[in-house]
Design a protein around this motif. Structure first.
Motif, mmCIF file in Angstrom:
data_model
loop_
_atom_site.group_PDB
_atom_site.id
_atom_site.type_symbol
_atom_site.label_atom_id
_atom_site.label_comp_id
_atom_site.label_asym_id
_atom_site.label_seq_id
_atom_site.Cartn_x
_atom_site.Cartn_y
_atom_site.Cartn_z
ATOM 1 N N ILE A 26 13.454 1.586 8.821
ATOM 2 C CA ILE A 26 12.281 1.524 9.709
ATOM 3 C C ILE A 26 12.683 1.590 11.192
ATOM 4 O O ILE A 26 11.887 2.007 12.022
ATOM 5 C CB ILE A 26 11.397 0.278 9.431
ATOM 6 C CG1 ILE A 26 12.192 -1.024 9.566
ATOM 7 C CG2 ILE A 26 10.728 0.376 8.059
ATOM 8 C CD1 ILE A 26 11.317 -2.282 9.475
ATOM 9 N N ARG A 52 6.987 1.430 13.683
ATOM 10 C CA ARG A 52 7.591 0.853 12.460
ATOM 11 C C ARG A 52 8.789 -0.047 12.780
ATOM 12 O O ARG A 52 9.349 -0.681 11.898
ATOM 13 C CB ARG A 52 8.079 1.962 11.521
ATOM 14 C CG ARG A 52 6.980 2.812 10.959
ATOM 15 C CD ARG A 52 7.530 3.790 9.922
ATOM 16 N NE ARG A 52 6.674 4.940 9.825
ATOM 17 C CZ ARG A 52 5.608 5.025 9.027
ATOM 18 N NH1 ARG A 52 5.280 4.024 8.243
ATOM 19 N NH2 ARG A 52 4.863 6.120 9.004
ATOM 20 N N TYR A 106 11.205 8.990 1.198
ATOM 21 C CA TYR A 106 11.196 7.887 0.223
ATOM 22 C C TYR A 106 11.890 8.211 -1.103
ATOM 23 O O TYR A 106 11.979 7.349 -1.973
ATOM 24 C CB TYR A 106 9.742 7.468 -0.045
ATOM 25 C CG TYR A 106 9.039 6.954 1.196
ATOM 26 C CD1 TYR A 106 9.478 5.797 1.825
ATOM 27 C CD2 TYR A 106 7.943 7.628 1.744
ATOM 28 C CE1 TYR A 106 8.850 5.325 2.969
ATOM 29 C CE2 TYR A 106 7.310 7.158 2.880
ATOM 30 C CZ TYR A 106 7.767 6.005 3.483
ATOM 31 O OH TYR A 106 7.150 5.544 4.613
ATOM 32 N N ASN A 137 8.063 -5.512 -0.497
ATOM 33 C CA ASN A 137 7.914 -4.337 0.358
ATOM 34 C C ASN A 137 6.431 -4.262 0.669
ATOM 35 O O ASN A 137 5.635 -3.782 -0.151
ATOM 36 C CB ASN A 137 8.398 -3.067 -0.345
ATOM 37 C CG ASN A 137 8.325 -1.857 0.577
ATOM 38 O OD1 ASN A 137 7.739 -1.915 1.654
ATOM 39 N ND2 ASN A 137 8.914 -0.745 0.143
ATOM 40 N N ARG A 149 5.007 11.031 -2.583
ATOM 41 C CA ARG A 149 4.810 10.732 -1.166
ATOM 42 C C ARG A 149 6.076 11.017 -0.348
ATOM 43 O O ARG A 149 7.119 10.372 -0.538
ATOM 44 C CB ARG A 149 4.469 9.245 -1.043
ATOM 45 C CG ARG A 149 4.331 8.741 0.356
ATOM 46 C CD ARG A 149 4.202 7.231 0.383
ATOM 47 N NE ARG A 149 3.995 6.793 1.734
ATOM 48 C CZ ARG A 149 4.149 5.538 2.149
ATOM 49 N NH1 ARG A 149 4.470 4.599 1.288
ATOM 50 N NH2 ARG A 149 3.956 5.226 3.415
ATOM 51 N N HIS A 195 4.029 -4.210 9.346
ATOM 52 C CA HIS A 195 4.044 -4.022 10.795
ATOM 53 C C HIS A 195 2.916 -4.754 11.515
ATOM 54 O O HIS A 195 2.946 -4.866 12.730
ATOM 55 C CB HIS A 195 4.007 -2.524 11.121
ATOM 56 C CG HIS A 195 5.063 -1.746 10.382
ATOM 57 N ND1 HIS A 195 6.407 -2.003 10.519
ATOM 58 C CD2 HIS A 195 4.966 -0.753 9.443
ATOM 59 C CE1 HIS A 195 7.102 -1.192 9.719
ATOM 60 N NE2 HIS A 195 6.239 -0.433 9.057
ATOM 61 N N HIS A 198 12.618 -2.412 2.591
ATOM 62 C CA HIS A 198 11.991 -1.118 2.889
ATOM 63 C C HIS A 198 12.932 -0.029 2.402
ATOM 64 O O HIS A 198 14.154 -0.115 2.648
ATOM 65 C CB HIS A 198 11.773 -0.936 4.398
ATOM 66 C CG HIS A 198 10.863 -1.955 4.980
ATOM 67 N ND1 HIS A 198 9.501 -1.877 4.858
ATOM 68 C CD2 HIS A 198 11.127 -3.100 5.650
ATOM 69 C CE1 HIS A 198 8.954 -2.939 5.447
ATOM 70 N NE2 HIS A 198 9.908 -3.693 5.939
ATOM 71 N N LEU A 199 12.374 0.973 1.754
ATOM 72 C CA LEU A 199 13.183 2.092 1.286
ATOM 73 C C LEU A 199 13.825 2.838 2.458
ATOM 74 O O LEU A 199 14.999 3.183 2.427
ATOM 75 C CB LEU A 199 12.296 3.076 0.502
ATOM 76 C CG LEU A 199 11.736 2.540 -0.829
ATOM 77 C CD1 LEU A 199 10.457 3.274 -1.193
ATOM 78 C CD2 LEU A 199 12.772 2.674 -1.930
ATOM 79 N N SER A 200 13.024 3.070 3.482
ATOM 80 C CA SER A 200 13.501 3.840 4.636
ATOM 81 C C SER A 200 14.054 2.904 5.701
ATOM 82 O O SER A 200 13.780 1.699 5.684
ATOM 83 C CB SER A 200 12.352 4.675 5.212
ATOM 84 O OG SER A 200 11.314 3.818 5.685
ATOM 85 N N GLY A 247 4.989 -2.454 2.741
ATOM 86 C CA GLY A 247 4.575 -1.152 3.268
ATOM 87 C C GLY A 247 4.119 -1.294 4.717
ATOM 88 O O GLY A 247 4.676 -2.090 5.487
ATOM 89 N N ALA A 248 3.079 -0.563 5.072
ATOM 90 C CA ALA A 248 2.603 -0.568 6.463
ATOM 91 C C ALA A 248 2.115 -1.951 6.908
ATOM 92 O O ALA A 248 2.159 -2.265 8.102
ATOM 93 C CB ALA A 248 1.489 0.468 6.614
ATOM 94 N N PRO A 280 0.791 -1.226 0.000
ATOM 95 C CA PRO A 280 0.000 0.000 0.000
ATOM 96 C C PRO A 280 0.827 1.282 0.000
ATOM 97 O O PRO A 280 1.853 1.376 0.661
ATOM 98 C CB PRO A 280 -0.817 -0.102 1.295
ATOM 99 C CG PRO A 280 -0.093 -1.073 2.151
ATOM 100 C CD PRO A 280 0.555 -2.036 1.208
HETATM 101 C C1 DQA Z 1 8.072 1.344 3.954
HETATM 102 C C2 DQA Z 1 8.127 1.590 5.468
HETATM 103 C C3 DQA Z 1 6.761 1.398 6.096
HETATM 104 O O1 DQA Z 1 6.826 1.670 7.487
HETATM 105 C C4 DQA Z 1 5.757 2.337 5.473
HETATM 106 O O2 DQA Z 1 4.467 2.104 6.010
HETATM 107 C C5 DQA Z 1 5.732 2.254 3.996
HETATM 108 C C6 DQA Z 1 7.012 2.197 3.299
HETATM 109 C C7 DQA Z 1 9.421 1.650 3.271
HETATM 110 O O3 DQA Z 1 9.611 1.199 2.138
HETATM 111 O O4 DQA Z 1 10.257 2.346 3.852
HETATM 112 O O5 DQA Z 1 4.691 2.296 3.355
HETATM 113 O O6 DQA Z 1 7.777 -0.028 3.732
#
Ligand code: DQA
Length: 143
Positions: A105, A112, A23, A75, A18, A81, A101-103, A77-78, A10
């Protein structure tokens, strides 16, 4: 040739717009093109999907198994978690999955810090921006 599926969950459809400070400014399309280019020498066949729906991520994992994919870069996303459904699908399909994950976490909000899918993935790569995708593909190719 190893078939590798990349699954994006998502809100990753909105990359580029975004929170670019977190990101980056690339769109998901840019990132997939970059990943294909970076991994071309590995000779993998990459198919990439994105969905905002939890159940569709489960369906994609079953599709990967049924269509003979070697492994998955995911990935979620949320959902990473808190989705027990995605965790269960990953363990059911018995394909090697690399969580990305790009970031970073672990350097962000506390909610996260924990991923419920990590324990059923081969490993997790996070915090290196778009580089996490080709890194994930490379791990699968070298397994
Ligand atoms: C993410 C990190 C998640 O916490 C966040 O909800 C995302 C992106 C990332 O790629 O860093 O949607 O998965």
């Amino acid at each position: 040739m190893k078939k590798i599926m990349i699954i994006n969950g998502p809100n990753l459809n909105n990359l580029g717009k975004r929170e670019p400070e977190i990101y980056g400014s690339d769109t998901l399309c840019d990132i997939i093109e970059y990943t294909k280019k970076e991994t071309a020498c590995l000779g993998a066949e990459i198919s990439a999907f994105q969905t905002n729906c939890e159940g569709e991520i489960c369906d994609l994992l079953y599709q990967a198994r049924d269509e003979g994919y070697f492994g998955v870069v995911i990935n979620a996303g949320a959902y990473s978690h808190y989705s027990i459904a995605i965790r269960d699908a990953i363990s059911s399909v018995e394909l090697p999955c690399i969580e990305v994950h790009l970031s970073n976490i672990h350097a962000r909000e506390e909610f996260r810090h924990h991923s419920v899918i990590s324990a059923v993935c081969k490993g997790m790569i996070c915090g290196f921006g778009k580089m996490v995708y080709p890194l994930g593909v490379r791990v699968l190719c070298e397994m």
